[in-house]
Structures are given as structure tokens and as C-alpha cells.
Design a protein around this motif. Structure first.
Motif, mmCIF file in Angstrom:
data_model
loop_
_atom_site.group_PDB
_atom_site.id
_atom_site.type_symbol
_atom_site.label_atom_id
_atom_site.label_comp_id
_atom_site.label_asym_id
_atom_site.label_seq_id
_atom_site.Cartn_x
_atom_site.Cartn_y
_atom_site.Cartn_z
ATOM 1 N N GLN A 131 42.590 -29.692 30.040
ATOM 2 C CA GLN A 131 41.814 -30.800 30.605
ATOM 3 C C GLN A 131 42.685 -31.696 31.474
ATOM 4 O OE1 GLN A 131 40.126 -32.678 27.146
ATOM 5 N NE2 GLN A 131 38.923 -30.867 26.590
ATOM 6 N N GLU A 132 43.950 -31.900 31.042
ATOM 7 C CA GLU A 132 44.875 -32.761 31.782
ATOM 8 C C GLU A 132 45.166 -32.208 33.171
ATOM 9 O OE1 GLU A 132 47.660 -35.501 33.085
ATOM 10 O OE2 GLU A 132 46.169 -35.663 31.483
ATOM 11 N N ILE A 133 45.449 -30.911 33.283
ATOM 12 C CA ILE A 133 45.797 -30.359 34.604
ATOM 13 C C ILE A 133 44.586 -30.339 35.523
ATOM 14 C CG2 ILE A 133 47.686 -28.962 33.684
ATOM 15 C CD1 ILE A 133 45.844 -26.484 34.087
ATOM 16 N N GLN A 134 43.386 -30.173 34.949
ATOM 17 C CA GLN A 134 42.187 -30.194 35.780
ATOM 18 C C GLN A 134 41.858 -31.608 36.229
ATOM 19 O OE1 GLN A 134 39.630 -28.118 32.920
ATOM 20 N NE2 GLN A 134 39.627 -26.300 34.230
ATOM 21 N N ARG A 135 42.130 -32.589 35.376
ATOM 22 C CA ARG A 135 41.877 -33.985 35.712
ATOM 23 C C ARG A 135 42.887 -34.507 36.736
ATOM 24 N NH1 ARG A 135 41.499 -35.533 30.871
ATOM 25 N NH2 ARG A 135 43.684 -36.100 30.540
ATOM 26 N N ARG A 136 44.148 -34.035 36.613
ATOM 27 C CA ARG A 136 45.214 -34.558 37.456
ATOM 28 C C ARG A 136 45.029 -34.189 38.924
ATOM 29 N NH1 ARG A 136 50.215 -33.034 34.540
ATOM 30 N NH2 ARG A 136 50.229 -31.113 35.751
ATOM 31 N N GLY A 137 44.504 -33.010 39.178
ATOM 32 C CA GLY A 137 44.275 -32.608 40.570
ATOM 33 C C GLY A 137 45.494 -31.982 41.217
ATOM 34 N N GLU A 138 46.670 -32.530 40.938
ATOM 35 C CA GLU A 138 47.910 -31.991 41.510
ATOM 36 C C GLU A 138 48.212 -30.634 40.878
ATOM 37 O OE1 GLU A 138 52.687 -32.975 41.259
ATOM 38 O OE2 GLU A 138 51.222 -34.533 40.784
ATOM 39 N N LYS A 139 48.456 -29.634 41.736
ATOM 40 C CA LYS A 139 48.685 -28.281 41.242
ATOM 41 C C LYS A 139 50.165 -27.914 41.341
ATOM 42 C CE LYS A 139 44.050 -26.547 42.308
ATOM 43 N NZ LYS A 139 43.255 -25.527 43.027
ATOM 44 N N GLY A 140 50.814 -27.820 40.186
ATOM 45 C CA GLY A 140 52.209 -27.408 40.175
ATOM 46 C C GLY A 140 52.347 -25.908 40.400
ATOM 47 N N LEU A 141 53.585 -25.437 40.421
ATOM 48 C CA LEU A 141 53.838 -24.019 40.704
ATOM 49 C C LEU A 141 53.309 -23.092 39.614
ATOM 50 C CD1 LEU A 141 57.480 -24.108 42.168
ATOM 51 C CD2 LEU A 141 55.322 -23.762 43.393
ATOM 52 N N LEU A 142 53.115 -23.621 38.397
ATOM 53 C CA LEU A 142 52.595 -22.805 37.302
ATOM 54 C C LEU A 142 51.194 -23.260 36.889
ATOM 55 C CD1 LEU A 142 55.824 -22.509 35.084
ATOM 56 C CD2 LEU A 142 54.868 -20.783 36.626
ATOM 57 N N TYR A 143 50.452 -23.799 37.836
ATOM 58 C CA TYR A 143 49.121 -24.338 37.566
ATOM 59 C C TYR A 143 48.235 -23.314 36.855
ATOM 60 C CZ TYR A 143 44.356 -25.967 38.431
ATOM 61 O OH TYR A 143 43.038 -26.356 38.283
ATOM 62 N N GLY A 144 47.798 -23.685 35.631
ATOM 63 C CA GLY A 144 46.856 -22.867 34.882
ATOM 64 C C GLY A 144 47.437 -21.643 34.205
ATOM 65 N N ILE A 145 48.760 -21.483 34.235
ATOM 66 C CA ILE A 145 49.389 -20.299 33.636
ATOM 67 C C ILE A 145 49.617 -20.525 32.138
ATOM 68 C CG2 ILE A 145 51.396 -18.782 33.641
ATOM 69 C CD1 ILE A 145 49.691 -18.530 36.154
ATOM 70 N N PRO A 146 49.037 -19.693 31.266
ATOM 71 C CA PRO A 146 49.323 -19.807 29.829
ATOM 72 C C PRO A 146 50.756 -19.333 29.562
ATOM 73 C CG PRO A 146 47.352 -18.471 30.262
ATOM 74 C CD PRO A 146 48.071 -18.609 31.551
ATOM 75 N N VAL A 147 51.503 -20.115 28.783
ATOM 76 C CA VAL A 147 52.904 -19.795 28.509
ATOM 77 C C VAL A 147 53.146 -19.827 26.996
ATOM 78 C CG1 VAL A 147 55.300 -20.525 28.850
ATOM 79 C CG2 VAL A 147 53.676 -20.732 30.730
ATOM 80 N N SER A 148 53.847 -18.844 26.493
ATOM 81 C CA SER A 148 54.259 -18.833 25.081
ATOM 82 C C SER A 148 55.706 -19.289 24.989
ATOM 83 C CB SER A 148 54.096 -17.434 24.486
ATOM 84 O OG SER A 148 54.692 -16.451 25.321
ATOM 85 N N ILE A 149 56.064 -19.909 23.869
ATOM 86 C CA ILE A 149 57.431 -20.409 23.691
ATOM 87 C C ILE A 149 57.968 -19.989 22.323
ATOM 88 C CG2 ILE A 149 57.175 -22.374 25.264
ATOM 89 C CD1 ILE A 149 56.747 -24.183 22.847
ATOM 90 N N LYS A 150 59.262 -19.787 22.278
ATOM 91 C CA LYS A 150 59.937 -19.376 21.049
ATOM 92 C C LYS A 150 59.885 -20.497 20.008
ATOM 93 C CE LYS A 150 64.413 -17.318 19.761
ATOM 94 N NZ LYS A 150 65.717 -16.858 20.308
ATOM 95 N N ASP A 151 59.841 -20.108 18.768
ATOM 96 C CA ASP A 151 59.689 -21.006 17.613
ATOM 97 C C ASP A 151 60.517 -22.286 17.680
ATOM 98 O OD1 ASP A 151 59.376 -21.192 14.316
ATOM 99 O OD2 ASP A 151 61.411 -21.612 14.985
ATOM 100 N N HIS A 152 61.777 -22.224 18.110
ATOM 101 C CA HIS A 152 62.653 -23.397 17.969
ATOM 102 C C HIS A 152 62.744 -24.244 19.236
ATOM 103 C CE1 HIS A 152 66.548 -21.713 19.848
ATOM 104 N NE2 HIS A 152 65.605 -20.845 20.092
ATOM 105 N N ILE A 153 61.876 -23.986 20.214
ATOM 106 C CA ILE A 153 61.809 -24.828 21.419
ATOM 107 C C ILE A 153 60.794 -25.924 21.135
ATOM 108 C CG2 ILE A 153 61.238 -24.889 23.873
ATOM 109 C CD1 ILE A 153 62.115 -21.904 23.958
ATOM 110 N N GLY A 154 61.246 -27.161 21.075
ATOM 111 C CA GLY A 154 60.446 -28.259 20.536
ATOM 112 C C GLY A 154 59.140 -28.513 21.261
ATOM 113 N N HIS A 155 58.059 -28.609 20.488
ATOM 114 C CA HIS A 155 56.749 -29.033 21.000
ATOM 115 C C HIS A 155 56.242 -30.128 20.076
ATOM 116 C CE1 HIS A 155 52.547 -29.126 22.166
ATOM 117 N NE2 HIS A 155 52.816 -28.322 23.186
ATOM 118 N N LYS A 156 55.860 -31.255 20.649
ATOM 119 C CA LYS A 156 55.449 -32.431 19.867
ATOM 120 C C LYS A 156 54.366 -32.072 18.842
ATOM 121 C CE LYS A 156 53.772 -37.177 20.312
ATOM 122 N NZ LYS A 156 53.332 -38.242 21.254
ATOM 123 N N GLY A 157 54.598 -32.537 17.596
ATOM 124 C CA GLY A 157 53.622 -32.345 16.536
ATOM 125 C C GLY A 157 53.715 -31.022 15.815
#
Length: 586
Positions: A131-157
């Protein structure tokens, strides 16, 4: 008998033997109960972590089902078949919606993890990020790309577990810098992937979340420690993932699973917000890097991450943007090559891959120069001594409640041998099995600050020697083997030193990447029966057992450049990828 001893030791008037025995029995019972309660508490933590994981996957499935009911016509197969660059183009131009792409990959990731157990946790906040990327309007180089991350790379919460019970307590308070930059560039982190216990393994199993399997052959390991990433991407459940590498942890899963993976120079990408079981090992630094199905995907990821936002968030990262000119160049390269490091000869198929790639590069107009990496036996001793400078005590401390995954027991038991025992064993084994002797000797650790300083100086001297040899031959890049093909589960812990092919470039802090170029043939399997290794020690025989039964699985090579030349490394990887595809098409 015991009562008689107690009477001799203690005056009758002070201690009644029966009372003493009762006290002793009570104490023993208290210790037993205390230990049982501790184990029960650990078991509860593990059960809670698994329950949280399963609930997350259930929510993931419900969200996918809801989307399918709303958009029954979504072209799943067509989306999943798109390379990252084409998918990105369609998202940027609006012919595909980020929502459709996200839920398509969520659905596929669920299917892959049911088969391989590769997901550690679903990130439900991915819907908010959508929702955030669609609301922001600005399209970065990875706009809309689903990305997986390794267990120990910090993600809030969310937890960063490293596969350890002791890390099941406190969720991360904020996103790591890398996750912040991914989000800023429009990417949608949607899942965290499984890892081996303590990360210090190139299998992928831990007592909390279990064993991850190779999606190409469920009887094989996906490699590690970024094994969950390797399995998810190779199974089609992610198009881009972020792993980490301290001895080959991006490149080995890429080799085992038939992916492209890049280990950059450490600190080319920010490490802030990444956790690890043992901190402070700076002599051989860890690096974060991308994993994907092709080299162009790695280049796009690096281009997106090497931006002003990363340099602002982490001033320790050199502000060096991606050099597109170097990556796009078609100038002939001067390529050093070798198919064995003289320390741990790899299976015949891996050496064949280097030889065939060398011939293809030469035919394409590149200049190939024989190159021998100096003194790998010596390097392996330095490498192992760096990680076990304290005799392995800090690493052993992470195994709370003495719960050790079966895939790590060989390594743990080696560390537990008393220092004197290691030294005596090393002395006895030296004449017959020099690699084993050196390994045990390295596990003894260091006894003084001066010894540590001398050790670090030896690392610096070797790096200078290696670079001098590289410069003397006027090399642009180096082509060399990578460990593979995919191991049978459980063998990685018995063959820690088999990572010499990848470890070298962590030791040197050079960028290095892996590209699949072939597959294991019946002829390779027959030739494997004649494999003798170099020392005729137990490791040689164990390696043969580890890789048997791999017909049809990927075979890869490794591409290397000098520090801070990731773009040149990627450009070389792209050349190898193109030539190998042409060869397979003919």
C-alpha cells in the motif's frame, strides 16, 4: 559404605549421616528438577517459535486465497516465468500490478516451503509495504518486486534467530539499513528464510525449524548458510533474495541450487542491523549480497542498493554508486584460471565446468592465463584459527541447553576436545593426515594478544602476496571452481574445510560470484568412483560420499575480481552465463 565415610569426615555431633544423605539426595533431586525445568523451558520456546511460524504461514495462505477469489484470472505461470528485468519493466510501465505480483509469489512460496521447509517466517507487513509504494507514487528501481531475506537480516517486529534458542526472545526494534533501502527502492520484503543453527554450516538445518531440502532433489541439501534463500529462489518462490557470506554462504547455496549469487567486498553493502551468534570477528568480515536466477538480476539489485539512501543511512559504506559503464563493457578480459587449489580437489564435474568455461572464454576472444593461488594449506590454517581464536568457546556458548543439531555434532565435538587433547591428536595425525592435523591445531586457538596481533599481520601479508601475484600477471578477473554439486544432508558438518574454494575470497575480501554452467552427467558420476582426492584421508572419502547421486543437478563456476570491483565481477559473470547458455543451446 557412604555412612562410614561420612562418619570419618564429619563429627557425629555436627552432622547426622542419615540427615546428610537426605540432604545430598535432596540436592541431587533439586539439580535434576532444575535441569528438567530448564529443558522444558527451552522446549516451550521452540514450540512457540514453530507455532508462530505456522500461524504466519496460515495467514499467508488465507491472504492468497482471498486474493484469488477477488482476481481469479491472474496469470500465475506467466508472471513466475518472467526474468526480473522483464518483470520490473512491466511493473514500472503499469501492465502488471504490484499486488498481483506479490500474491502470485506468496502463493508459489507457500508451495515451495511445503516441499522444502525453506521459509522461517512470513512478513505480514508486506501488505502495508504494498500500500505504501502505491500511495507514494515514486517508483524506485525495485518497484513492486517481492524480495525474500535471510533469517538474521533485521526486519522490524520480527526475530533474527540464527537458528538458536537464545535468539527467540526479543524482536528487532527497527529495520536493518539494507531492508530500509530495499523498501525505499520499492521492493516488498515478504518472507524470511531458514538457516543452519548458528549460521556456521553450509547445510541448512536447526533444531527449531528443521531441515531445509533442495527443491531440485529432495534427497539433497540446498547448501548454507543462506540455504533457505537458495531453496526458495530455486523452487520459484522468490525472484530475488538477500543472503550473507562469511565462508561461502551465498555462493554454496547458489552452487547447490543452480542460482547466481554475488558476495561483494565486505562493507560495499551496509551490515547495520544484521545479527550474528558471535560478534567481533573483524579479520575476516561478513558480506551481504544478492541471490537470483540470472546475473542481470544481481546487477539490478546492486544498482538499486548502491544509492544515496544507503550512503546516508550508513556513513561507513563507501559512497560508490554502481558503475554501469563497467558492467556493460564488451572489452576482452585477461582471465586467470585454475581448476584446483591444491588443498581440497573438487569432484570431477566441478573441474570439468572450469575447463569447459575456459575454452568458451578463449574462443570468445578473451585471454586466458594459468594462475595458482599461493599456499592454500597455510590460508586454511589462518582462516580456521581466526574463527576459533578462543578455542571455540564463544561458538560453543551459543548452544543453549546443549541442544545441537545433528548436522553440527562433528564440528561441536571437535571443539569440545580439551586443548591438550587437540594438540596431541594433531601431533599424532600430522604424518598420515596433515589436513586433519592442521584443522585440530587451528581449533586450539590463541593464548595471548601478541599472538593475535601476529596472526592478523600474517593475514595482511598474505593478502599483499596474493594481490602482487595477480598484478604481476596483469589479470582483470579470475575463473575458478566452487564446491559442489549438492551434498547429501548431514555431510557439510563432516567437511568444514572443503570450503577452501569459497573461503579464500572472504579471507582476501574480494568480490566473488557463482554462475551455473552445466549439470552432472552419468559420465561425471562414473568418474567420481575414481576420485582419490589429494591426501587419501577420511575427508577425501567423505567428499565422494557427500556428492554421489547428483546426476542432473547443477554444476557451477566461480568468478572473482579485486576489491570494490563488483561491477567487473558481475560483467565477467554475465559473460560466463551468456557463453554457457549458448553452449547448452547447441
Amino acid at each position: 559404605m557412604i555412612q562410614q565415610q561420612l562418619r570419618q569426615l564429619l563429627p557425629e555431633r555436627e552432622v547426622n549421616p542419615s540427615a546428610a544423605l537426605a540432604l545430598l539426595g535432596g540436592s541431587v533431586a533439586a539439580v535434576v528438577v532444575w535441569k528438567w525445568l530448564g529443558k522444558r523451558q527451552i522446549q516451550k520456546k521452540m514450540e512457540e517459535a514453530r507455532r508462530t511460524r505456522d500461524e504466519g504461514l496460515k495467514k499467508m495462505a488465507e491472504a492468497v486465497q482471498q486474493f484469488r477469489e477477488q482476481v481469479p484470472s491472474a496469470q500465475t505461470d506467466a508472471i513466475l516465468s518472467l526474468p526480473l528485468l522483464e518483470l520490473s519493466k512491466k511493473l514500472q510501465e503499469g501492465s502488471l500490478s504490484p499486488k498481483t505480483v506479490l500474491y502470485t509469489y506468496l502463493e508459489k512460496a507457500l508451495e515451495v516451503t511445503q516441499q522444502t521447509n525453506c521459509l522461517r517466517h512470513f512478513i505480514p507487513e508486506c501488505e502495508e509495504q504494498l500500500q505504501e509504494i502505491q500511495r507514494r507514487g515514486e517508483k524506485g528501481l525495485l518497484y513492486g518486486i517481492p524480495v525474500s531475506i535471510k533469517d538474521h537480516i533485521g526486519h522490524k517486529g520480527h526475530l533474527a534467530t540464527c537458528g538458536l534458542v537464545q535468539c527467540l526472545g526479543t524482536p528487532m526494534q527497527e529495520d536493518s539499513v539494507l531492508v530500509k533501502v530495499l523498501k525505499r527502492q520499492g521492493a516488498i520484503p515478504f518472507a524470511m528464510t531458514n538457516v543452519p543453527q548458528s549460521l556456521f554450516s553450509y547445510d541448512c538445518s536447526n533444531p527449531i525449524f528443521g531441515q531445509t531440502l533442495n527443491p531440485l532433489n529432495h534427497q539433497k541439501s540446498p547448501g548454507g548458510s543462506s540455504g533457505g534463500e537458495g531453496a526458495l529462489i530455486a523452487g520459484g518462490g522468490s525472484i530475488l533474495g538477500i543472503g550473507s557470506d562469511v565462508a561461502g554462504s551465498i555462493r554454496l547455496p547458489s552452487s547447490f541450487c543452480g542460482l547466481c549469487g554475488l558476495k561483494p567486498t565486505a562493507d560495499r553493502l551496509s551490515l547495520t542491523g544484521m545479527t550474528g551468534p558471535v560478534s567481533g570477528i573483524t579479520a575476516i568480515p561478513c558480506a551481504l549480497g544478492p541471490m537470483a536466477r540470472d546475473v542481470d538480476s544481481l546487477a539490478l539489485c546492486m544498482k538499486a542498493l548502491l544509492c544515496q539512501e544507503m550512503f546516508r543511512l550508513d556513513p561507513t559504506v563507501p559512497p560508490i554508486p554502481f558503475n554501469e559503464e563497467v558492467y556493460s563493457s564488451s572489452a576482452p578480459l585477461r582471465v586467470g584460471y585454475f581448476d584446483t587449489d591444491g588443498y581440497f580437489p573438487l569432484p570431477p564435474c566441478m573441474r570439468r565446468a572450469v575447463q569447459e568455461t575456459r575454452e568458451a572464454l578463449q574462443a570468445a576472444g578473451h585471454q586466458l592465463v594459468p594462475f595458482s593461488p599461493p599456499r592454500i594449506h597455510y590460508v586454511m590454517k589462518l582462516f580456521m584459527k581466526t574463527f576459533f581464536a578462543d578455542g571455540g568457546h564463544a561458538w560453543l556458548d551459543v548452544f543453549t541447553g546443549n541442544i545441537v543439531d545433528p548436522t553440527l555434532k562433528s564440528q561441536v565435538n571437535s571443539c569440545k576436545i580439551p586443548r591438550l587433547g587437540k594438540k596431541l591428536l594433531a601431533l599424532i595425525l600430522k604424518p598420515l593426515f596433515p589436513r586433519l592435523a592442521d584443522y585440530l591445531s587451528s581449533l586450539c586457538g590463541m593464548r595471548s594478544v601478541k599472538e593475535m596481533w601476529n596472526h592478523n599481520h600474517e593475514i595482511q601479508v598474505y593478502r599483499a602476496e596474493f594481490i602482487a601475484r595477480w598484478m604481476e600477471l596483469q589479470l582483470d578477473v579470475v575463473l575458478c571452481p566452487v564446491l559442489g554439486p549438492a551434498f547429501n544432508p548431514g555431510y557439510a558438518g563432516k567437511l568444514l574445510n572443503a570450503v577452501s574454494s569459497t573461503m579464500l575470497y572472504n579471507f582476501l575480501n574480494f568480490p566473488a560470484g557463482v554462475v551455473p554452467v552445466s549439470t552432472v552427467t552419468e559420465a561425471d558420476e562414473e568418474e567420481l568412483k575414481l576420485y582419490r582426492g589429494c591426501c587419501n584421508d577420511p575427508w577425501d572419502q567423505t567428499l565422494k560420499q557427500a556428492v554421489t547421486g547428483a546426476v542432473g543437478l547443477p554444476v557451477a563456476v566461480q568468478c572473482v575480481a579485486l576489491p570494490w570491483q563488483e561491477e567487473l565481477c558481475l560483467r565477467f559473470m554475465k559473460e560466463v552465463e551468456t557463453l554457457s547458455r549458448q553452449r547448452r543451446a547447441t
